[in-house]
Scaffold this active site. Structure first.
Site, PDB file in Angstrom:
ATOM      1  N   ASN A 108     -15.229  39.520 -15.947  1.00 24.05           N
ATOM      2  CA  ASN A 108     -14.360  40.065 -14.906  1.00 24.05           C
ATOM      3  C   ASN A 108     -13.549  38.974 -14.219  1.00 24.05           C
ATOM      4  O   ASN A 108     -14.049  37.869 -13.995  1.00 24.05           O
ATOM      5  CB  ASN A 108     -15.184  40.845 -13.874  1.00 24.05           C
ATOM      6  CG  ASN A 108     -15.946  41.986 -14.522  1.00 24.05           C
ATOM      7  OD1 ASN A 108     -15.620  42.389 -15.634  1.00 24.05           O
ATOM      8  ND2 ASN A 108     -16.983  42.470 -13.873  1.00 24.05           N
ATOM      9  N   VAL A 109     -12.333  39.316 -13.889  1.00 22.53           N
ATOM     10  CA  VAL A 109     -11.403  38.346 -13.269  1.00 22.53           C
ATOM     11  C   VAL A 109     -11.150  38.717 -11.804  1.00 22.53           C
ATOM     12  O   VAL A 109     -10.269  38.161 -11.163  1.00 22.53           O
ATOM     13  CB  VAL A 109     -10.068  38.327 -14.066  1.00 22.53           C
ATOM     14  CG1 VAL A 109     -10.295  37.827 -15.476  1.00 22.53           C
ATOM     15  CG2 VAL A 109      -9.389  39.691 -14.086  1.00 22.53           C
ATOM     16  N   HIS A 125     -13.534  34.822 -18.536  1.00 22.23           N
ATOM     17  CA  HIS A 125     -12.113  35.148 -18.742  1.00 22.23           C
ATOM     18  C   HIS A 125     -11.282  34.699 -17.545  1.00 22.23           C
ATOM     19  O   HIS A 125     -10.174  35.195 -17.334  1.00 22.23           O
ATOM     20  CB  HIS A 125     -11.937  36.663 -18.965  1.00 22.23           C
ATOM     21  CG  HIS A 125     -12.461  37.120 -20.293  1.00 22.23           C
ATOM     22  ND1 HIS A 125     -12.798  38.430 -20.559  1.00 22.23           N
ATOM     23  CD2 HIS A 125     -12.737  36.433 -21.423  1.00 22.23           C
ATOM     24  CE1 HIS A 125     -13.239  38.527 -21.810  1.00 22.23           C
ATOM     25  NE2 HIS A 125     -13.214  37.334 -22.355  1.00 22.23           N
ATOM     26  N   CYS A 133      -4.218  24.603 -14.768  1.00 19.60           N
ATOM     27  CA  CYS A 133      -3.222  23.811 -15.508  1.00 19.60           C
ATOM     28  C   CYS A 133      -3.484  23.956 -17.008  1.00 19.60           C
ATOM     29  O   CYS A 133      -4.606  23.771 -17.477  1.00 19.60           O
ATOM     30  CB  CYS A 133      -3.325  22.332 -15.111  1.00 19.60           C
ATOM     31  SG  CYS A 133      -2.286  21.284 -16.168  1.00 19.60           S
TER      32      CYS A 133
HETATM   33  N1  APR Z   1     -22.043  51.486 -14.479  1.00 17.62           N
HETATM   34  C1  APR Z   1     -22.365  51.171 -15.767  1.00 17.62           C
HETATM   35  N2  APR Z   1     -21.456  51.140 -16.776  1.00 17.62           N
HETATM   36  C2  APR Z   1     -20.178  51.427 -16.449  1.00 17.62           C
HETATM   37  C3  APR Z   1     -19.760  51.761 -15.133  1.00 17.62           C
HETATM   38  C4  APR Z   1     -20.770  51.786 -14.126  1.00 17.62           C
HETATM   39  N3  APR Z   1     -20.492  52.094 -12.851  1.00 17.62           N
HETATM   40  N4  APR Z   1     -18.417  51.996 -15.151  1.00 17.62           N
HETATM   41  C5  APR Z   1     -18.012  51.808 -16.429  1.00 17.62           C
HETATM   42  N5  APR Z   1     -19.056  51.465 -17.208  1.00 17.62           N
HETATM   43  C6  APR Z   1     -19.069  51.098 -18.625  1.00 17.62           C
HETATM   44  C7  APR Z   1     -18.030  51.781 -19.474  1.00 17.62           C
HETATM   45  O1  APR Z   1     -18.537  53.015 -19.979  1.00 17.62           O
HETATM   46  C8  APR Z   1     -17.836  50.760 -20.600  1.00 17.62           C
HETATM   47  O2  APR Z   1     -18.841  50.910 -21.603  1.00 17.62           O
HETATM   48  O3  APR Z   1     -18.727  49.716 -18.664  1.00 17.62           O
HETATM   49  C9  APR Z   1     -18.069  49.418 -19.902  1.00 17.62           C
HETATM   50  C10 APR Z   1     -16.773  48.697 -19.589  1.00 17.62           C
HETATM   51  O4  APR Z   1     -16.181  48.353 -20.820  1.00 17.62           O
HETATM   52  P1  APR Z   1     -14.664  47.832 -20.840  1.00 17.62           P
HETATM   53  O5  APR Z   1     -13.814  48.719 -20.021  1.00 17.62           O
HETATM   54  O6  APR Z   1     -14.313  47.598 -22.274  1.00 17.62           O
HETATM   55  O7  APR Z   1     -14.716  46.443 -20.076  1.00 17.62           O
HETATM   56  P2  APR Z   1     -15.226  45.055 -20.645  1.00 17.62           P
HETATM   57  O8  APR Z   1     -16.338  45.240 -21.601  1.00 17.62           O
HETATM   58  O9  APR Z   1     -15.471  44.175 -19.474  1.00 17.62           O
HETATM   59  O10 APR Z   1     -13.927  44.522 -21.422  1.00 17.62           O
HETATM   60  C11 APR Z   1     -13.972  43.216 -21.942  1.00 17.62           C
HETATM   61  O11 APR Z   1     -11.632  43.361 -22.474  1.00 17.62           O
HETATM   62  O12 APR Z   1      -9.516  43.982 -21.846  1.00 17.62           O
HETATM   63  C12 APR Z   1     -10.363  42.910 -21.964  1.00 17.62           C
HETATM   64  O13 APR Z   1     -10.282  40.904 -20.760  1.00 17.62           O
HETATM   65  C13 APR Z   1     -10.608  42.262 -20.636  1.00 17.62           C
HETATM   66  O14 APR Z   1     -12.633  41.247 -19.816  1.00 17.62           O
HETATM   67  C14 APR Z   1     -12.108  42.420 -20.424  1.00 17.62           C
HETATM   68  C15 APR Z   1     -12.622  42.579 -21.836  1.00 17.62           C
END
Ligand code: APR
Length: 278
Positions: A108-109, A125, A133
């Site tokens: 997470n950013v 990330h 830089c």
């Molecule tokens: N509690 C538990 N799980 C949750 C909740 C919650 N409150 N809300 C959402 N989720 C789950 C979703 O169902 C999904 O499986 O969290 C997961 C989030 O997945 P993504 O949206 O793909 O996010 P992430 O895995 O962090 O993505 C990775 O992708 O777009 C790039 O750079 C961006 O860091 C990001 C990377």
């Protein structure tokens, strides 16, 4: 679910070196959208994901235009100044204060783990609240440089003392993970004997490689056969626990030992409560 929460608390208490890996799912209860969940940013606007893949190329090709784009409007994640950490973030801080959790590696950013008080934090990330830089890797707080002033005076892009071009600290698609974050994350994934994976779909590499690296780590364990012979066998060195709204490839491929399905903001505080009672 209750049994798994109790089991996770026991596994955490018994661990010698537990770490947490987090994704956008841990921030949705703070009002920050995730990417691939049912109301995720990419789910709702696949075009936005395609454009996101072009950001790093645009920076390399025309850093001034990259910055003019960035300064035009709020980030995809909305106004991060208006959101607060939620009980999921604070539960990981509690586990760190209890001496159980040694490190949080987040994709997470949004800066919410740092604001919640996580100390040993790797922003894999990068962060929307920082600049970096592109040449020497120095990082700055986003408010340390008056970007609006540079824009008005036609002095974009911001330059570092080393004369490198400064970009957002956020790691864009196709951009290499900063060496410091990549190396420390690998060390932590190899060293840990418990990995708590919270709120990630585990589909983006190289981050998604970290649980697979931990799964490969085995240790020798002596077992006694019925006839009293001692056997030494290789057993997994790491317990991998997922807390997520739904199963992920880690669940389906048996990389994680078990999934506690539900909201991180509800499950993680319950795990902490159980751990405190042990
Ligand atoms: N509690 C538990 N799980 C949750 C909740 C919650 N409150 N809300 C959402 N989720 C789950 C979703 O169902 C999904 O499986 O969290 C997961 C989030 O997945 P993504 O949206 O793909 O996010 P992430 O895995 O962090 O993505 C990775 O992708 O777009 C790039 O750079 C961006 O860091 C990001 C990377």
């Amino acid at each position: 679910m209750k049994d798994l929460i109790k089991k996770a608390a026991e596994d955490l208490k018994n661990a010698k070196y537990a770490i947490a890996l987090t994704g956008a799912g841990i921030s949705t209860e703070s009002g920050v959208p995730d990417f691939r969940g049912p109301s995720g940013i990419w789910t709702k606007d696949p075009e936005a994901e395609t454009r996101a893949y072009q950001s790093y190329g645009k920076f390399l090709e025309d850093p001034k235009a990259y910055w003019e784009d960035r300064l035009r409007g709020p980030s995809l994640l909305g106004d991060l100044e208006k959101v607060e950490p939620n009980p999921g973030h604070y539960a990981l801080v509690d586990l760190e204060k209890m001496g159980i959790l040694k490190c949080v590696i987040t994709q997470n950013v949004d800066g919410l783990h740092e604001r919640a008080g996580s100390r040993n934090l790797i922003e894999y990330h990068g962060s929307y609240l920082k600049l970096r830089c592109s040449q020497c890797g120095s990082r700055f707080g986003i408010k340390e440089i008056d970007l609006e002033k540079l824009r008005r005076e036609e002095k974009l892009p911001p330059l570092c003392k080393c004369e490198g071009v400064i970009k957002l600290d956020v790691v864009h698609f196709r951009e290499p993970i900063p060496v410091d974050a990549a190396r420390k994350s690998q060390e932590e994934a190899w060293r840990c004997d418990l990995m708590l994976i919270c709120g990630t779909s585990a589909v983006v590499y190289p981050f998604a490689q970290l649980p697979r690296l931990a799964r490969k780590h085995t240790v020798e364990k002596e077992t006694e056969t019925e006839s009293g012979l001692f056997l030494v066998k290789q057993v997994p060195a790491t317990t991998i626990i997922e807390v997520n709204a739904g199963p992920t490839p880690l669940t389906e491929e048996g990389i994680s030992d078990y999934l506690i399905q539900g909201k991180t903001g509800e499950i993680l505080p319950e795990i902490v409560q159980e751990a405190k009672a042990l």
